[in-house]
Every structure is written in C-alpha cells, then in structure tokens.
Scaffold this active site. Structure first.
Site, mmCIF file in Angstrom:
data_model
loop_
_atom_site.group_PDB
_atom_site.id
_atom_site.type_symbol
_atom_site.label_atom_id
_atom_site.label_comp_id
_atom_site.label_asym_id
_atom_site.label_seq_id
_atom_site.Cartn_x
_atom_site.Cartn_y
_atom_site.Cartn_z
ATOM 1 N N ARG A 1 36.322 30.326 35.355
ATOM 2 C CA ARG A 1 37.393 30.211 36.363
ATOM 3 C C ARG A 1 38.010 31.585 36.559
ATOM 4 N NH1 ARG A 1 41.472 31.161 32.625
ATOM 5 N NH2 ARG A 1 41.013 30.251 30.608
ATOM 6 N N GLY B 1 43.249 28.219 26.005
ATOM 7 C CA GLY B 1 44.675 28.542 25.926
ATOM 8 C C GLY B 1 45.201 28.694 24.511
ATOM 9 N N GLU C 1 34.119 36.464 27.034
ATOM 10 C CA GLU C 1 35.020 36.993 26.004
ATOM 11 C C GLU C 1 34.245 37.361 24.740
ATOM 12 O OE1 GLU C 1 39.228 34.834 27.105
ATOM 13 O OE2 GLU C 1 38.137 34.067 25.376
ATOM 14 N N GLU D 1 33.939 28.874 12.425
ATOM 15 C CA GLU D 1 33.386 30.223 12.610
ATOM 16 C C GLU D 1 33.918 31.121 11.515
ATOM 17 O OE1 GLU D 1 34.602 32.090 16.287
ATOM 18 O OE2 GLU D 1 33.107 31.021 17.444
ATOM 19 N N HIS E 1 40.149 41.807 21.072
ATOM 20 C CA HIS E 1 39.627 40.855 22.056
ATOM 21 C C HIS E 1 39.273 41.673 23.293
ATOM 22 C CE1 HIS E 1 39.901 36.984 24.531
ATOM 23 N NE2 HIS E 1 39.778 37.951 25.423
HETATM 24 P P1 ADP Z 1 42.055 32.127 27.694
HETATM 25 O O1 ADP Z 1 41.586 30.722 27.897
HETATM 26 O O2 ADP Z 1 40.946 33.016 27.370
HETATM 27 O O3 ADP Z 1 43.200 32.274 26.742
HETATM 28 P P2 ADP Z 1 43.907 32.679 29.838
HETATM 29 O O4 ADP Z 1 44.893 33.398 29.023
HETATM 30 O O5 ADP Z 1 43.548 33.192 31.187
HETATM 31 O O6 ADP Z 1 42.531 32.609 29.107
HETATM 32 O O7 ADP Z 1 44.393 31.187 30.016
HETATM 33 C C1 ADP Z 1 44.797 30.416 28.950
HETATM 34 C C2 ADP Z 1 44.606 28.937 29.215
HETATM 35 O O8 ADP Z 1 45.810 28.323 29.592
HETATM 36 C C3 ADP Z 1 43.639 28.614 30.293
HETATM 37 O O9 ADP Z 1 43.107 27.329 30.118
HETATM 38 C C4 ADP Z 1 44.533 28.670 31.492
HETATM 39 O O10 ADP Z 1 43.907 27.929 32.493
HETATM 40 C C5 ADP Z 1 45.803 28.048 30.943
HETATM 41 N N1 ADP Z 1 47.009 28.694 31.440
HETATM 42 C C6 ADP Z 1 47.491 29.886 31.071
HETATM 43 N N2 ADP Z 1 48.623 30.165 31.707
HETATM 44 C C7 ADP Z 1 48.859 29.132 32.522
HETATM 45 C C8 ADP Z 1 49.879 28.833 33.469
HETATM 46 N N3 ADP Z 1 50.882 29.666 33.742
HETATM 47 N N4 ADP Z 1 49.816 27.663 34.123
HETATM 48 C C9 ADP Z 1 48.808 26.815 33.876
HETATM 49 N N5 ADP Z 1 47.829 27.047 33.000
HETATM 50 C C10 ADP Z 1 47.838 28.182 32.328
HETATM 51 P P1 ADP Z 2 40.608 29.835 23.741
HETATM 52 O O1 ADP Z 2 39.569 29.007 24.395
HETATM 53 O O2 ADP Z 2 41.771 29.070 23.282
HETATM 54 O O3 ADP Z 2 40.929 31.056 24.533
HETATM 55 P P2 ADP Z 2 39.026 31.561 22.017
HETATM 56 O O4 ADP Z 2 37.788 31.110 21.355
HETATM 57 O O5 ADP Z 2 38.869 32.437 23.197
HETATM 58 O O6 ADP Z 2 39.899 30.293 22.366
HETATM 59 O O7 ADP Z 2 39.940 32.289 20.935
HETATM 60 C C1 ADP Z 2 41.272 32.627 21.250
HETATM 61 C C2 ADP Z 2 41.725 33.763 20.341
HETATM 62 O O8 ADP Z 2 41.629 33.372 18.962
HETATM 63 C C3 ADP Z 2 40.887 35.022 20.443
HETATM 64 O O9 ADP Z 2 41.298 35.865 21.488
HETATM 65 C C4 ADP Z 2 41.091 35.655 19.088
HETATM 66 O O10 ADP Z 2 42.305 36.354 19.013
HETATM 67 C C5 ADP Z 2 41.183 34.450 18.163
HETATM 68 N N1 ADP Z 2 39.853 34.132 17.592
HETATM 69 C C6 ADP Z 2 38.963 33.247 18.069
HETATM 70 N N2 ADP Z 2 37.848 33.202 17.299
HETATM 71 C C7 ADP Z 2 38.034 34.084 16.311
HETATM 72 C C8 ADP Z 2 37.262 34.518 15.184
HETATM 73 N N3 ADP Z 2 36.064 33.996 14.925
HETATM 74 N N4 ADP Z 2 37.782 35.464 14.383
HETATM 75 C C9 ADP Z 2 39.003 35.998 14.622
HETATM 76 N N5 ADP Z 2 39.778 35.628 15.646
HETATM 77 C C10 ADP Z 2 39.326 34.696 16.493
HETATM 78 MG MG MG Z 3 39.598 32.513 25.135
#
Ligand code: ADP
Ligand code: ADP
Ligand code: MG
Length: 478
Positions: free
Chosen positions: A292, A164, A275, A200, A208
């Site tokens: 999920r 998130g 991702e 990283e 993304h």
């Molecule tokens: P990501 O983890 O790649 O950012 P998502 O954008 O699908 O993926 O979800 C963001 C994170 O926040 C996830 O852990 C998701 O389960 C949680 N999350 C996002 N929106 C909500 C929501 N409306 N209610 C509860 N949890 C949420």
């Molecule tokens: P989360 O589990 O919170 O979704 P992610 O690892 O998916 O975390 O990273 C969330 C966002 O952060 C990515 O969609 C991207 O925009 C940014 N990000 C993550 N890692 C990097 C990276 N190594 N370089 C640039 N941006 C990154």
């Molecule tokens: Mg993510």
C-alpha cells in the site's frame, strides 16, 4: 484515466489522495462516519457520503463502500493506508464488482500480507530473511522452547498478519516465552482476526531501512531509493529520513536490487514498500512488504520529485511506467516527523480533543500533510497521527536544521502532541550524526523527556524577549 475515484479512508491520507485527484483533474468521492462529519476530507472532496453512524464500521465495510462507489459513478477505489488497505478480500470484492482497486492484485496482497508466505517466497529467491520459524500453530511447548533455544535469545514473536507495530513481543529468556506467546496471540486475534504467530531471531540494535517500489501492470519495476525509519517507539515509526544518512552507495545498490527482486518475484504492481533490518555488520534481512502507500511516502516524493499517489492512480489506470532505475537520483535529504495527538509524559497516551489554536510551519521546503484546523475536534476513535511535518534540504545536516526550525514553528494548542518530543530527538547530537538504531528512543527516553522541559523554558524566555530563536541555533555549519 479515471473520471472519478472513491477514497475509502479518512484523515490526512484522504486529503492527500483528494489533492492527487485534483492535480489529475479527477473527481473525488469521500465517505465518512458520523464522528467525521466535521472532518476536512468531507469538506474537500467533490462529493461526500455518510457511510455509518458507528465511527469505525463504515470504513471497514467493503460492501457499503462498493455500493457508494457504484452509486456515485466512481470507477476506482483508493484505500489509503490502514483500514482496508491491506485487506485482500476487499480488493477481490472491488475488482469483482467491476471497479479498479488502486493497489496490487488481490492475490499479491494476500500473499505478501502474510509475513510467513512472504518470508518463504524471499527465501526461495535467495533474498536473506531473519532466521525464524513457521507459524507456531500446532507445536508443543517443548518444541516451541526448542525453536527459541536453537535460534538463541532474545527472540521476537510476530503476528503473521501483523502491521503498525502491533502483535509483536520481544522475549529475552525462556521463562517469559509461553506467556509472551499467549499475549501475542491474543493481540494478533484482536487486531488482525488471525492468531497465527511466528518466531524470529531478535536482531539487536538494527536499523530499519525500507525501499519504495513502483511497478506497473506490465512487469516494469523500479525502486525509488530508501527511507531510514529507525527512530521508533514501540516498533512504530516516529521520524523517517530519505535517503538514509548512513548507508554506502554499494549497500544501497545491493538492497535496492533485492527490493526490486522482491517485487518482481511476487508479481507486484503499483506502489509498495520492502522493509529490511540492517544489523551492525551491515548485513540486511527482508522483514516484510507493505502492499500500500505508506505513511512516510512524502519523504520519497521530496527527494525524487515524483508524486507517488498520482503515480498509483496512473498505474492503476493502465499507464506504462516510463521511469528507468538509472535516472532515479536523490535530490538532497528529506525528513518527516509524525505529529501524534499524544502525551509523551503519560506513556504516549492518546490526547484527542479540540484544537484551539493551529499554526502550521511554513517557509521554503517545508511541507505539512495534515487533517487539522483551528476549532477542529479530533475524534477519539482513530489513529492519533494528525499531521506530518516534512522538510527537504540539500544535505542531511541542513535538513535537520530545517526540521528543528519547522517543529518550533509548528503550534497546536488545546491538545498535547508529540511535537516537543520529536524536536528533542532532532536536537540530539547522535541524530545529527546519523548515529541511531531502532532502540534509540528506548535507550534515551528519560533524557528526551527532560530536555523537553528545558526547551520549553528556552522557548518561554525567547518568546518573552520576542527574539527569533531560529537565528540563535548554535549549529550553522555551512
Ligand atoms: P508499517 O506497517 O511498516 O509500520 P506505517 O508506519 O506506514 O508502516 O503504518 C503503520 C500501520 O498503521 C499501517 O497498517 C498503517 O496502515 C496504519 N496506520 C498508521 N498510521 C495511521 C493513521 N494515521 N491512520 C490510520 N492507519 C494508520
Ligand atoms: P509491522 O508489520 O508491525 O510493521 P514489522 O515486521 O515491520 O511489523 O516490524 C516492526 C518493527 O519491529 C521493525 O521496524 C523493527 O524495529 C522491529 N522488528 C521486527 N522484527 C525484528 C527482528 N527480527 N529483530 C529486531 N527488531 C525487529
Ligand atoms: Mg513494518
């Protein structure tokens, strides 16, 4: 097939799962907190059980959830997203109690939910990862500074158990490094009860791009194409597009193959998302796997015609996946806008409260996944996302038109939402060209806010003249 499923969630995703149950003739069981007594998932499920007085505890209490599942006669539990959806201990307990967890095996959640383990597994299997370190647990300051120096600034610190967009810090020079690490660890501890953080390389201005995976319990895996989730604020997605308007067929094929491989080597089953970051040279790097259903799954459903939540249930009940990769072709483009109860002018501060007026967008190829209704009071305790506006059209250009039309129709009064801010993004020439990366909102933030003011003047005038401003949009290309 299951006869009854308990939904361990709330909000729009709980409604989404209830709908899938109804479509499959499965009885649905809701749980709710005191604060959610008036929430739609309670009214829409076949049965609903109050799980806690506290707004959060019940949704996070594996034992209480399993007890209600047993009492109600449910055979399976769908965790939705957020809450316990990526909690391996919960999945273990569900399976241990003789119920089915609708998701991958608990061991796979544990392995892939740990960004460090997932990165190692990808690297062992030849899938490119962003250059980085192991968790910075017992390293000295000098070692940590040396790591960053070798990787080269800017670097990004990330919580091993993160999600998130939380537990992330970008560091531009050595002076900020140790302080940022400290805050990152604190945030990681607070949100994920695990203060492990790793480093990283910070890829500058990447896109993304993520691939939707569907896998059955027998090793069959397909990907359902990609989503471009580059439009983000604070590392959180705001707008998602499927397929990406700007990757080539060759890149799609290579990234898709890597995503399928990621699922295969992790022993994945059910729906999941791989991702990637894509840099400006079109090199891609594995970032993480979400084990999920994802918030933005709807855009994939729109372009593939598949019901991902129904598929999750069918797969969990033991069905064989009959889909073949060659048969999966995108039908046009779909865009999703996340409507958050937030004030864009006050740094996106949450803005819960009573909805005094609600008019969802309607019309062809517009879908609203939402949990709000007129007079509903949005409780302050939960995620601020209250609706998803999803559109589909034959081309990306027309999908953008349709999103602008839908966001103009979509009206919520009584609270502030991100609707106008999203509308401004969609009206940007760069958005229409597909010319954006993850830094887009930050770079153009001031303009995106100012245009909002201009737009409301425009809306006020057109309203006063009772014109249909849809007809006046200047960009009908076809
Ligand atoms: P990501 O983890 O790649 O950012 P998502 O954008 O699908 O993926 O979800 C963001 C994170 O926040 C996830 O852990 C998701 O389960 C949680 N999350 C996002 N929106 C909500 C929501 N409306 N209610 C509860 N949890 C949420
Ligand atoms: P989360 O589990 O919170 O979704 P992610 O690892 O998916 O975390 O990273 C969330 C966002 O952060 C990515 O969609 C991207 O925009 C940014 N990000 C993550 N890692 C990097 C990276 N190594 N370089 C640039 N941006 C990154
Ligand atoms: Mg993510």
């Amino acid at each position: 097939m299951f006869r009854k499923i308990l939904i361990a969630n709330r909000g729009e995703i709980a409604l989404r799962i209830i709908r899938a149950c109804n479509d499959l003739n499965i009885q649905s069981v809701a749980i709710y907190s005191q604060a959610d007594e008036q929430s739609l998932h309670v009214k829409m499920a076949n049965e609903a059980y109050k799980i806690s007085q506290d707004p959060l505890k019940g949704y996070l209490d594996p034992d209480a959830i399993i007890e209600i599942a047993k009492k109600s006669g449910a055979q399976a539990i769908h965790p939705g997203y957020g809450f316990l959806s990526e909690n391996a201990d919960f999945a273990y307990k569900v399976c241990g109690s003789g119920l089915v967890f609708i998701g991958p095996a608990p061991g796979v959640i544990a392995k892939m939910g740990d960004k460090n383990q997932a990165r190692n597994l990808m690297q062992e299997n030849g899938i490119p990862i962003v250059p980085g370190t192991l968790p910075l647990n017992n390293n000295t300051q000098a070692e940590i500074k040396d790591f960053a120096h070798k990787i080269g600034y800017p670097i990004i610190l990330k919580a091993v158990a993160g999600g998130g967009g939380r537990g992330i810090r970008v560091v531009f020079d050595e002076n900020q490094l140790m302080d940022s690490l400290e805050t990152c660890k604190k945030e990681a501890k607070a949100f994920f009860k695990n203060d492990e953080v790793f480093m990283e390389k910070y890829i500058q201005n990447p896109r993304h791009i993520e691939f939707q995976i569907l896998a059955d319990n027998y090793g069959n895996v397909v990907h359902l194409l990609e989503r471009d989730c580059s439009i983000q604020r604070r590392h959180q997605k705001l707008l998602e597009i499927a397929p990406s308007p700007s990757i080539s067929e060759d890149l799609r094929r290579r990234m898709g193959a890597a995503a399928v491989m990621a699922a295969k080597v992790s022993g994945y089953s059910n729906a999941g998302t791989v991702e990637f970051l894509l840099d400006d040279m079109n090199c891609f790097y594995f970032m993480e796997m979400n084990t999920r259903i994802q918030v933005e799954h709807g855009v994939t459903e729109e372009i593939t015609g598949l019901d991902l939540v129904a598929r999750q249930i069918r797969i969990a009940s033991g069905e064989l996946l009959e889909l073949h990769q060659n048969h999966i072709m995108p039908q046009g483009f779909s865009i999703e806008a996340r409507i958050n109860a937030e004030d864009a002018h006050r740094d996106f501060a949450p803005n819960p409260g009573k909805i005094t007026e609600y008019f969802p967008a309607l019309g062809p190829c517009v879908r609203i996944d939402s949990c709000i209704y007129k007079d509903y009071v949005i409780p302050p305790y939960y995620d601020s996302m209250v609706a998803k506006v999803i559109v589909r059209a034959s081309s990306y250009d027309l999908a953008v038109n349709k999103m602008i039309r839908a966001l103009k129709e979509f009206k919520v009064e009584g609270i502030r939402t991100t609707t106008d801010f999203l509308l401004n993004i969609c009206k940007e020439r760069n958005f229409r060209r597909g010319d954006f990366d993850t830094s887009y909102i930050q770079t153009h933030f001031d303009r995106l806010l100012v245009q909002e003011a201009e737009d409301s003047v425009f809306i006020a005038i057109t309203k006063a003249m009772s014109l249909k401003y849809d007809l006046e949009l200047p960009f009908h290309k076809e």
